[in-house]
Write a protein that holds these residues in place. Sequence first.
Motif, mmCIF file in Angstrom:
data_model
loop_
_atom_site.group_PDB
_atom_site.id
_atom_site.type_symbol
_atom_site.label_atom_id
_atom_site.label_comp_id
_atom_site.label_asym_id
_atom_site.label_seq_id
_atom_site.Cartn_x
_atom_site.Cartn_y
_atom_site.Cartn_z
ATOM 1 N N GLY A 1 0.781 -1.229 0.000
ATOM 2 C CA GLY A 1 0.000 0.000 0.000
ATOM 3 C C GLY A 1 0.811 1.275 0.000
ATOM 4 N N ASN A 2 0.425 2.198 0.889
ATOM 5 C CA ASN A 2 0.962 3.550 0.867
ATOM 6 C C ASN A 2 2.454 3.608 1.201
ATOM 7 O OD1 ASN A 2 -1.570 4.570 0.241
ATOM 8 N ND2 ASN A 2 -2.140 4.878 2.372
ATOM 9 N N HIS A 3 2.925 2.725 2.096
ATOM 10 C CA HIS A 3 4.345 2.757 2.449
ATOM 11 C C HIS A 3 5.211 2.393 1.254
ATOM 12 C CE1 HIS A 3 7.967 2.532 4.867
ATOM 13 N NE2 HIS A 3 8.170 1.291 4.478
ATOM 14 N N ALA A 4 4.748 1.466 0.428
ATOM 15 C CA ALA A 4 5.503 1.083 -0.769
ATOM 16 C C ALA A 4 5.718 2.294 -1.664
ATOM 17 C CB ALA A 4 4.764 -0.018 -1.527
ATOM 18 N N GLN A 5 4.652 3.043 -1.901
ATOM 19 C CA GLN A 5 4.752 4.228 -2.739
ATOM 20 C C GLN A 5 5.619 5.303 -2.086
ATOM 21 O OE1 GLN A 5 0.784 5.428 -4.359
ATOM 22 N NE2 GLN A 5 0.050 3.652 -3.220
ATOM 23 N N ALA A 6 5.420 5.504 -0.778
ATOM 24 C CA ALA A 6 6.156 6.549 -0.067
ATOM 25 C C ALA A 6 7.653 6.264 -0.061
ATOM 26 C CB ALA A 6 5.627 6.667 1.358
ATOM 27 N N LEU A 7 8.026 5.000 0.160
ATOM 28 C CA LEU A 7 9.445 4.664 0.203
ATOM 29 C C LEU A 7 10.072 4.780 -1.181
ATOM 30 C CD1 LEU A 7 11.670 3.750 2.155
ATOM 31 C CD2 LEU A 7 11.234 1.411 1.394
ATOM 32 N N ALA A 8 9.353 4.329 -2.209
ATOM 33 C CA ALA A 8 9.878 4.439 -3.570
ATOM 34 C C ALA A 8 10.094 5.903 -3.941
ATOM 35 C CB ALA A 8 8.925 3.773 -4.559
ATOM 36 N N ARG A 9 9.166 6.749 -3.554
ATOM 37 C CA ARG A 9 9.294 8.178 -3.851
ATOM 38 C C ARG A 9 10.474 8.796 -3.093
ATOM 39 N NH1 ARG A 9 7.729 12.709 -1.077
ATOM 40 N NH2 ARG A 9 7.625 14.602 -2.351
ATOM 41 N N ALA A 10 10.597 8.481 -1.803
ATOM 42 C CA ALA A 10 11.696 9.032 -1.011
ATOM 43 C C ALA A 10 13.041 8.590 -1.563
ATOM 44 C CB ALA A 10 11.549 8.597 0.450
ATOM 45 N N ARG B 1 -3.474 -3.088 -9.135
ATOM 46 C CA ARG B 1 -2.699 -2.601 -10.272
ATOM 47 C C ARG B 1 -2.320 -1.134 -10.097
ATOM 48 N NH1 ARG B 1 -3.854 0.391 -14.389
ATOM 49 N NH2 ARG B 1 -6.078 0.398 -13.866
ATOM 50 N N VAL B 2 -3.224 -0.345 -9.540
ATOM 51 C CA VAL B 2 -2.961 1.079 -9.356
ATOM 52 C C VAL B 2 -1.757 1.294 -8.442
ATOM 53 C CG1 VAL B 2 -3.879 3.217 -8.388
ATOM 54 C CG2 VAL B 2 -5.351 1.767 -9.774
ATOM 55 N N LYS B 3 -1.685 0.519 -7.345
ATOM 56 C CA LYS B 3 -0.573 0.675 -6.408
ATOM 57 C C LYS B 3 0.735 0.179 -7.011
ATOM 58 C CE LYS B 3 -3.528 0.495 -2.323
ATOM 59 N NZ LYS B 3 -3.930 -0.267 -1.122
ATOM 60 N N VAL B 4 0.659 -0.909 -7.763
ATOM 61 C CA VAL B 4 1.852 -1.426 -8.428
ATOM 62 C C VAL B 4 2.394 -0.399 -9.421
ATOM 63 C CG1 VAL B 4 2.704 -3.159 -10.050
ATOM 64 C CG2 VAL B 4 1.250 -3.855 -8.136
ATOM 65 N N GLU B 5 1.516 0.182 -10.208
ATOM 66 C CA GLU B 5 1.938 1.178 -11.192
ATOM 67 C C GLU B 5 2.504 2.420 -10.514
ATOM 68 O OE1 GLU B 5 2.207 0.764 -14.457
ATOM 69 O OE2 GLU B 5 1.597 -1.316 -14.046
ATOM 70 N N ALA B 6 1.946 2.781 -9.363
ATOM 71 C CA ALA B 6 2.459 3.942 -8.631
ATOM 72 C C ALA B 6 3.889 3.699 -8.163
ATOM 73 C CB ALA B 6 1.563 4.254 -7.438
ATOM 74 N N VAL B 7 4.154 2.511 -7.629
ATOM 75 C CA VAL B 7 5.506 2.177 -7.188
ATOM 76 C C VAL B 7 6.462 2.188 -8.378
ATOM 77 C CG1 VAL B 7 6.966 0.377 -6.180
ATOM 78 C CG2 VAL B 7 4.720 0.862 -5.184
ATOM 79 N N LYS B 8 6.037 1.615 -9.489
ATOM 80 C CA LYS B 8 6.869 1.626 -10.695
ATOM 81 C C LYS B 8 7.127 3.054 -11.163
ATOM 82 C CE LYS B 8 5.477 -2.851 -12.664
ATOM 83 N NZ LYS B 8 4.771 -3.521 -13.796
ATOM 84 N N GLY B 9 6.104 3.902 -11.041
ATOM 85 C CA GLY B 9 6.248 5.279 -11.471
ATOM 86 C C GLY B 9 7.301 6.046 -10.696
ATOM 87 N N TYR B 10 7.524 5.637 -9.438
ATOM 88 C CA TYR B 10 8.567 6.254 -8.616
ATOM 89 C C TYR B 10 9.909 5.532 -8.763
ATOM 90 C CZ TYR B 10 4.936 8.998 -6.267
ATOM 91 O OH TYR B 10 3.913 9.865 -5.983
ATOM 92 N N GLY B 11 9.970 4.576 -9.678
ATOM 93 C CA GLY B 11 11.231 3.911 -9.952
ATOM 94 C C GLY B 11 11.551 2.732 -9.058
#
Length: 318
Positions: free
Chosen positions: A78-87, A105-115
């Motif tokens: 969830g949100n921690h995955a995206q937050a850590l990828a962004r940081a 899929r939305v969360k997976v794509e968000a993590v990918k979007g942050y690299g």
Amino acid sequence: MIPDLKTIEAAASRIRPYIHRTPVLTSRSLDHMLGAKIFFKCENFQKVGAFKSRGACNAVFSLEESAVEKGVATHSSGNHAQALARAALIRGCKAYIVMPETSSRVKVEAVKGYGGDIYFCRPTLAAREETLQEVVSRTGATEIHPYNDYRVIAGQATAALELLEESGPLDVIMAPVGGGGLLSGTALATAYMSPSTIVIAAEPAGADDAYRSFTTRQFVPSVNPQTIADGLLTSLGPLTFPIILDHVHRIITVSEESIIAAMHLTWERMKIIIEPSSAVPLAALMENKDGFHGKKIGIIISGGNVSLDKLPWLKNPA
């Protein structure tokens, strides 16, 4: 070491360039309805849509350069995955994210979007932890736990710090509880900044492991939780639980019907999008409003990530 006020203030300074100082909103109609003065700290307007950006940024930007070179890692759907990828992207290091194969899929794509580099695993805690250890062993990355990490807790504490700076002294401050990172950070910041303020956690009755742990003062794991508040499904951690025991005054459990009603009411009256987990503290007020009459209350709205095609009040959700 448990974060002290100096550590929390240092976290606030460290993450300031990378997060939003989210607004504190009020609603006359909700105040009138509940007979209290309520201040909503709106982390639904935070980067990645949730408070998790605070803890992730503090943890990543606390690392020495030698650790940064090897990257960071976690398991999260969830949100921690995206937050850590962004940081990690901002800091210029790799982020290795273990996600269950059932992740949206939305969360997976968000993590990918942050690299972020994603490693899928079976949707069990054991599989997540096993896969993460394999990744850490292979890469040498630093594990950043979603909540059981004092650097993360200090980062989460900055939301309450900002709330108290803007609202002034409060009679009560409330936050939802899942793993306890936000709640323990909120409790610490409140104890240092406004020791007379009562700290209350809110939890779904269908996922009441924190309530049972708090009541018995013995750790009770989360087993088969059943709630719409999907951000509150995890067990307390060995770092968060003692802080909660020492600094939280009460945990209130609420029904699914009240969570949905509180979420709907917030959307309708305040015109802001919040996720089910964020509605749990307001649900606690709605179910127990006589006990809070005339009080000045702060609520941490934890996030606003919700699928708009699966709103709980739709007759035929997708």
